[in-house]
Design an enzyme around this catalytic site. Structure first.
Site, PDB file in Angstrom:
ATOM      1  N   LYS A   1      -6.780   6.230  -3.601  1.00 42.91           N
ATOM      2  CA  LYS A   1      -6.252   6.302  -2.241  1.00 42.91           C
ATOM      3  C   LYS A   1      -5.422   5.056  -1.910  1.00 42.91           C
ATOM      4  O   LYS A   1      -5.846   3.931  -2.168  1.00 42.91           O
ATOM      5  CB  LYS A   1      -7.418   6.428  -1.256  1.00 42.91           C
ATOM      6  CG  LYS A   1      -7.005   6.722   0.176  1.00 42.91           C
ATOM      7  CD  LYS A   1      -6.718   8.181   0.394  1.00 42.91           C
ATOM      8  CE  LYS A   1      -6.641   8.511   1.884  1.00 42.91           C
ATOM      9  NZ  LYS A   1      -6.216   9.899   2.111  1.00 42.91           N
TER      10      LYS A   1
ATOM     11  N   ARG B   1      -2.270  18.684  17.732  1.00 45.00           N
ATOM     12  CA  ARG B   1      -1.211  18.108  16.883  1.00 45.00           C
ATOM     13  C   ARG B   1      -0.581  19.261  16.123  1.00 45.00           C
ATOM     14  O   ARG B   1      -1.126  19.763  15.147  1.00 45.00           O
ATOM     15  CB  ARG B   1      -1.818  17.055  15.959  1.00 45.00           C
ATOM     16  CG  ARG B   1      -0.843  16.451  14.977  1.00 45.00           C
ATOM     17  CD  ARG B   1      -1.382  15.153  14.377  1.00 45.00           C
ATOM     18  NE  ARG B   1      -2.729  15.271  13.865  1.00 45.00           N
ATOM     19  CZ  ARG B   1      -3.049  15.546  12.600  1.00 45.00           C
ATOM     20  NH1 ARG B   1      -2.099  15.794  11.727  1.00 45.00           N
ATOM     21  NH2 ARG B   1      -4.302  15.590  12.218  1.00 45.00           N
TER      22      ARG B   1
ATOM     23  N   HIS C   1       0.858  -1.183   0.000  1.00 45.16           N
ATOM     24  CA  HIS C   1       0.000   0.000   0.000  1.00 45.16           C
ATOM     25  C   HIS C   1       0.895   1.234   0.000  1.00 45.16           C
ATOM     26  O   HIS C   1       2.064   1.166   0.343  1.00 45.16           O
ATOM     27  CB  HIS C   1      -0.969   0.023   1.198  1.00 45.16           C
ATOM     28  CG  HIS C   1      -0.315  -0.022   2.549  1.00 45.16           C
ATOM     29  ND1 HIS C   1       0.131   1.099   3.197  1.00 45.16           N
ATOM     30  CD2 HIS C   1      -0.048  -1.057   3.372  1.00 45.16           C
ATOM     31  CE1 HIS C   1       0.642   0.762   4.363  1.00 45.16           C
ATOM     32  NE2 HIS C   1       0.554  -0.543   4.497  1.00 45.16           N
TER      33      HIS C   1
ATOM     34  N   ASP D   1       4.841   3.338   4.694  1.00 43.35           N
ATOM     35  CA  ASP D   1       5.505   2.615   3.607  1.00 43.35           C
ATOM     36  C   ASP D   1       5.917   3.507   2.447  1.00 43.35           C
ATOM     37  O   ASP D   1       6.865   3.188   1.724  1.00 43.35           O
ATOM     38  CB  ASP D   1       4.597   1.491   3.102  1.00 43.35           C
ATOM     39  CG  ASP D   1       4.724   0.239   3.959  1.00 43.35           C
ATOM     40  OD1 ASP D   1       5.355   0.328   5.034  1.00 43.35           O
ATOM     41  OD2 ASP D   1       4.191  -0.815   3.575  1.00 43.35           O
TER      42      ASP D   1
ATOM     43  N   THR E   1      -5.766  21.524   7.521  1.00 37.30           N
ATOM     44  CA  THR E   1      -6.120  20.142   7.226  1.00 37.30           C
ATOM     45  C   THR E   1      -5.825  19.857   5.763  1.00 37.30           C
ATOM     46  O   THR E   1      -5.695  20.780   4.955  1.00 37.30           O
ATOM     47  CB  THR E   1      -7.602  19.853   7.564  1.00 37.30           C
ATOM     48  OG1 THR E   1      -7.872  18.454   7.422  1.00 37.30           O
ATOM     49  CG2 THR E   1      -8.544  20.626   6.645  1.00 37.30           C
ATOM     50  N   SER E   2      -5.710  18.602   5.414  1.00 38.51           N
ATOM     51  CA  SER E   2      -5.308  18.244   4.057  1.00 38.51           C
ATOM     52  C   SER E   2      -6.378  18.643   3.046  1.00 38.51           C
ATOM     53  O   SER E   2      -7.571  18.590   3.314  1.00 38.51           O
ATOM     54  CB  SER E   2      -5.031  16.745   3.963  1.00 38.51           C
ATOM     55  OG  SER E   2      -6.145  16.000   4.401  1.00 38.51           O
TER      56      SER E   2
ATOM     57  N   ASN F   1       1.954   8.013  15.202  1.00 42.92           N
ATOM     58  CA  ASN F   1       1.157   8.221  16.414  1.00 42.92           C
ATOM     59  C   ASN F   1       1.760   9.394  17.180  1.00 42.92           C
ATOM     60  O   ASN F   1       2.608   9.239  18.058  1.00 42.92           O
ATOM     61  CB  ASN F   1       1.133   6.950  17.267  1.00 42.92           C
ATOM     62  CG  ASN F   1       0.061   6.999  18.345  1.00 42.92           C
ATOM     63  OD1 ASN F   1       0.007   7.933  19.137  1.00 42.92           O
ATOM     64  ND2 ASN F   1      -0.800   6.008  18.372  1.00 42.92           N
TER      65      ASN F   1
ATOM     66  N   ALA G   1      -0.710  17.294   5.202  1.00 40.58           N
ATOM     67  CA  ALA G   1      -0.641  18.555   4.461  1.00 40.58           C
ATOM     68  C   ALA G   1       0.062  19.573   5.346  1.00 40.58           C
ATOM     69  O   ALA G   1      -0.306  19.754   6.507  1.00 40.58           O
ATOM     70  CB  ALA G   1      -2.040  19.040   4.101  1.00 40.58           C
TER      71      ALA G   1
ATOM     72  N   GLY H   1       4.993   2.988  10.518  1.00 36.27           N
ATOM     73  CA  GLY H   1       3.639   3.516  10.679  1.00 36.27           C
ATOM     74  C   GLY H   1       3.297   3.933  12.081  1.00 36.27           C
ATOM     75  O   GLY H   1       2.554   4.903  12.284  1.00 36.27           O
TER      76      GLY H   1
END
Length: 612
Positions: free
Chosen positions: A36, A526, A11, A337, A557-558, A313, A427, A309
């Protein structure tokens, strides 16, 4: 020396180009195909990287693939044999694909590369890195550190699920590993599945849902699912899971332990799912913190790099930073990935070809703000927008910044398409939707009318680096939105006793600070620090917004809707603009007002993409 890195066939396929150690270009295939998490061979991403450098594939010295398929096939076979006869149906589905394609991946890669360059010498130039070595290389080599410990954590590579490496100059050596099926990433994904979200894309939803719940299942997880040691090493009780041989993550024993079957996708969220999210998040933080402390104690290193991945977090990352077991932390922004392509290229350059490493300028890293994707010339933007039927005003730099800052101050949603596209899932002010962080309504408006996604999901603040400590309990760089910290005490709004007694989603609409649109229900955020050196136009926009409002913080935001890849071209941006509640759009120096557009071009974006 030019090295091309590739990740594909699982992926988030991607390509990255390194030229004499410098990162020239990197991009995910999904941004071009509009699919996606596209797992196909990254033809378009490779074409972009080569085009950015002005070279052909034949000019490349080596192509490095991000993992070793034979080792992965070995793990697959040994796992099925260990659990046989259980899992035959899964085995039957997996084997034809492996025997037809993945086992002979070198031949497949050569064929795909020869489509672009018929005379490309794949036999001599095609190399393979190990999956976690690719992650570790992506974290260490672009970091600002001469030496560091490197912690990588994900679902699984070939066999490895967690690794510790030591980096010195141009050398990187893995010293410890935890192997499949014992995986922190797969444990988290099991709860992603059980709470009704999609594995490999919904994990960040679980993280965002966690503050609405209480960690009531924390002890249950530690007593039954994971044997966690003092040094952070662990083993899972596989009798609760089905991911080794089955077609689902969890099984009946797991469901009995937590009181029922998994939540169905899109089913109404209840307090139980919030408490489960809080519990697995707390366990993840405990594992990561114990690992970090033991690595610091055993190695004596002062610097830590993170990838894989699990390194996305950002709540756990923030806990490690505040713990102080390491003086400095650097996290690869494309930690998943996709970033393996970048790591593979760097592993080839430094590990295989043994090239010298030159550290970035003091205070910076080698990622260039992660702005490694395509950009568009102003003339090209104007031509593309005209062909799409857009009506726009061309403004000079100062007028554009003024118009966009005024848009934000008026609490309108702004599409912001500027400069090079970001590499990685975040983003960062290149392909963003922006809003006023001071607006109590902005979170719900962006979630429901612009992004068409779940109302509980938080938004991130972009803040001027020079002002971050005045607004958040953080006084360090966080350019990649990978650290969570609390809003500064002085900026918070105390909750009443009645508000404190609320549970779950009822907490959502309680304003908690002067910047409620980016303040999560536990007062956290964040954070992205915005630096003049890496993104001068974005920095100028926020600085102008501060002049107008006194606030150096905006919502970022993206630029996409739920289930859609982040926009990649001006046409993508215009379509998203016309299919959502975004009121203003800035593409290069073109400024678009929604009310001036042809109503016939309006799109129904809410149902256009498969839900993530």
């Amino acid at each position: 020396m030019r090295i091309l890195g590739i990740s594909a066939f699982y992926h988030d396929s991607a390509a990255a180009l390194v030229d004499d150690g410098s990162l020239i270009a990197a991009a995910q295939e999904e941004r071009f195909t509009r699919k996606k998490h596209d797992s196909g061979f990254p033809h378009r991403a490779i074409d972009y990287c080569l085009g950015e450098a002005g070279i052909a594939l034949d000019d490349i010295d080596a192509v490095v693939f991000y993992d070793k398929p034979f080792l992965k096939f070995e793990r697959l076979l040994e796992t099925y044999l260990a659990f046989a006869p259980k899992g035959f149906s899964s085995f039957r589905l997996a084997m034809p694909v492996w025997l037809r394609e993945k086992l002979f991946l070198k031949d497949l890669l050569r064929k795909e590369l020869n489509k672009a360059a018929p005379h490309f010498d794949g036999e001599a130039k095609l190399l393979f890195s190990e999956h976690h070595l690719s992650h570790a290389a992506s974290a260490f080599f672009p970091s600002p550190f001469q030496e560091a410990a490197v912690l990588t954590m994900d679902g699984v590579g070939e066999w490895t699920t967690t690794s510790v490496a030591l980096g010195h100059g141009n050398e990187l050596n893995v010293i410890k590993e935890i192997h499949f099926p014992h995986s922190l990433g797969l444990l988290y994904s099991a709860f992603t599945y059980y709470t009704g979200f999609k594995v490999n894309s919904g994990e960040y939803k679980v993280m965002g849902l966690a503050p609405y719940g209480e960690p009531r299942y924390y002890d249950t997880i530690l007593e039954n699912l994971i044997d966690l040691k003092a040094d952070g090493s662990f083993r899972l009780d596989m009798s609760y899971f089905d991911y080794c041989t089955g077609l689902t993550m969890t099984n009946a024993k797991f469901h009995k332990l937590f009181g029922g079957p998994p939540r169905k996708p899109e089913e109404r969220l209840v307090q139980k799912q919030m408490d489960l999210a809080a519990s697995i998040q707390a366990v993840t933080e405990a594992v990561v913190l114990r690992l970090a402390r033991s690595i610091a104690a055993e190695t004596g290193m002062k610097n830590l790099c993170l990838a894989g991945g699990v390194a996305l977090n950002c709540v756990a990352n923030g806990k490690v930073l505040r713990d102080g077991c390491f003086q400095n932390i650097w996290i690869q922004p494309a930690a998943g990935d996709a970033g393996g392509a970048l790591g593979a290229a760097l592993a080839g350059y430094y590990g295989y070809h043994r090239q010298a490493r030159v550290l970035p300028a003091e205070g910076g890293d080698a990622m260039r703000g992660s702005y490694l994707g395509p950009s568009f010339r102003q003339e090209d933007i104007e031509q593309r927008l005209r062909q799409a039927g857009a009506r726009f005003h061309v403004l000079d730099d100062a007028a554009l910044v003024d118009a966009c800052a005024a848009t934000l101050a008026a609490e309108q949603a702004l599409g912001w398409f500027q400069g090079r596209m970001e590499f990685g899932p975040r983003a960062l002010g290149g392909r963003s939707i922006l809003g006023d962080a001071r607006s109590p309504a902005m979170q719900s408006v962006l979630n429901l009318k612009v992004k068409f996604r779940e109302s509980f999901r938080p938004f991130a603040p972009s803040v001027l680096r020079e002002d971050v400590a005045d607004w958040f309990e953080l006084d360090s760089d966080s350019p990649y939105m990978l650290l969570v910290a609390d809003v500064a005490e002085a900026r918070r709004i105390p909750m009443t006793a009645e508000q404190q007694a609320l549970f779950g989603i009822d907490k959502l609409n309680v304003p908690r600070s002067e910047i409620p649109a980016v303040t999560h229900v536990d007062y956290s955020a964040r954070i992205q620090t915005v630096h003049r050196e890496t993104n001068p136009r974005y920095h100028a926009l926020i600085a102008r917004f501060k002049e107008l409002t006194g606030c150096p913080v905006i919502v970022n935001t993206s630029f996409n809707v739920r289930g859609e890849p982040i926009v990649g071209t001006p046409e993508d941006a215009f379509r998203c603009f016309m299919g959502t509640g975004i009121e203003r759009l800035a593409v290069g120096n073109c400024f678009l007002l929604k009310e001036e557009q042809d109503a016939a071009l309006k799109q129904n974006y809410e149902t256009q993409f498969e839900l993530d």
